[in-house]
Scaffold this active site. Sequence first.
Site, PDB file in Angstrom:
ATOM      1  CG  ASN A 195     -32.990  -8.262  -3.778  1.00  0.00           C
ATOM      2  OD1 ASN A 195     -32.999  -7.977  -4.964  1.00  0.00           O
ATOM      3  ND2 ASN A 195     -32.845  -7.375  -2.828  1.00  0.00           N
TER       4      ASN A 195
ATOM      5  NE  ARG B   2     -16.898 -11.409  11.374  1.00  0.00           N
ATOM      6  CZ  ARG B   2     -18.091 -10.818  11.227  1.00  0.00           C
ATOM      7  NH1 ARG B   2     -19.078 -11.480  10.673  1.00  0.00           N
ATOM      8  NH2 ARG B   2     -18.282  -9.585  11.634  1.00  0.00           N
TER       9      ARG B   2
ATOM     10  CG  HIS C 256     -23.473  -2.918  -2.232  1.00  0.00           C
ATOM     11  ND1 HIS C 256     -23.433  -3.082  -0.859  1.00  0.00           N
ATOM     12  CD2 HIS C 256     -23.097  -1.649  -2.470  1.00  0.00           C
ATOM     13  CE1 HIS C 256     -23.032  -1.952  -0.304  1.00  0.00           C
ATOM     14  NE2 HIS C 256     -22.831  -1.065  -1.252  1.00  0.00           N
TER      15      HIS C 256
ATOM     16  CD  GLN D  85     -35.509   0.062 -11.683  1.00  0.00           C
ATOM     17  OE1 GLN D  85     -35.111  -0.623 -12.635  1.00  0.00           O
ATOM     18  NE2 GLN D  85     -36.746   0.536 -11.632  1.00  0.00           N
TER      19      GLN D  85
HETATM   20  C1  GRF Z   1     -31.750  -4.567  -0.206  1.00  0.00           C
HETATM   21  O1  GRF Z   1     -31.598  -3.163  -0.303  1.00  0.00           O
HETATM   22  C2  GRF Z   1     -30.485  -5.219  -0.704  1.00  0.00           C
HETATM   23  O2  GRF Z   1     -29.816  -4.435  -1.676  1.00  0.00           O
HETATM   24  C3  GRF Z   1     -29.652  -5.298   0.520  1.00  0.00           C
HETATM   25  O3  GRF Z   1     -30.577  -5.693   1.523  1.00  0.00           O
HETATM   26  C4  GRF Z   1     -31.815  -4.971   1.278  1.00  0.00           C
HETATM   27  C5  GRF Z   1     -33.011  -5.827   1.643  1.00  0.00           C
HETATM   28  O4  GRF Z   1     -33.057  -6.892   0.743  1.00  0.00           O
HETATM   29  N1  GRF Z   1     -28.564  -6.225   0.345  1.00  0.00           N
HETATM   30  P1  GRF Z   1     -34.238  -8.022   0.816  1.00  0.00           P
HETATM   31  O5  GRF Z   1     -35.567  -7.329   0.717  1.00  0.00           O
HETATM   32  O6  GRF Z   1     -34.105  -8.732   2.149  1.00  0.00           O
HETATM   33  O7  GRF Z   1     -33.962  -8.895  -0.365  1.00  0.00           O
END
Ligand code: GRF
Length: 196
Positions: A14, A65, A109, A173
């Site tokens: 992403n 945290r 999400h 998507q």
């Molecule tokens: C994806 O399914 C995203 O929706 C979730 O983490 C998964 C991996 O994301 N938050 P990425 O390939 O590391 O961006």
Amino acid sequence: MKRVAILVSGGGSNMVALAKSMVGDHPARPVLVASNDPNAGGLARARDMGIATAAVDHRPFKGDRAAFEAALLEPILASEPDILCLAGFMRVLTPAFVKRFEGRMLNIHPSLLPKYPGLHTHRRAIEAGDSEAGCTVHEVTAILDDGPMLGQIRVPILSGDTADALAARVLVQEHILYPTCLRAFADRLSIGAAIR
Ligand code: GRF
């Protein structure tokens, strides 16, 4: 030009989609990719794209945290971001951290929120016998996977779908939805007081 910091924990697909979208007349540019895992594949991909990176391993903080977030905040604030994008970031953030960025922090999400907040979203949708799944981009608030929604894409669940097959279909998507929502958000965001 709006400055975007992106937080990843894993492969960062992403993050790559977001970074690739921020070109030309796009009102934002990526200024940092940070992770809680020094070995996250997304860090190497960010470096390959010429984006500054930072890593703060959360494990030495053993569940403290606030201390982990204080360490992670350092490179984030140094990059002077206008927008923070969580992209496959798998640590729950404290309300104090969220408050600092509230109104300027997005997350993607892999479910049609408000259905299936939390983990294992695709398995849960299949087990519930849903006919569709999908992904949601939302503003991050102190409540996990809550917050104002910026966009959703629905994806059919096909008979015989495994969670992995559905996840792969949804991920395609996600790479369309997140850049679309970020651009609209960046266009709307007036440069207010910098994040402190
Ligand atoms: C994806 O399914 C995203 O929706 C979730 O983490 C998964 C991996 O994301 N938050 P990425 O390939 O590391 O961006």
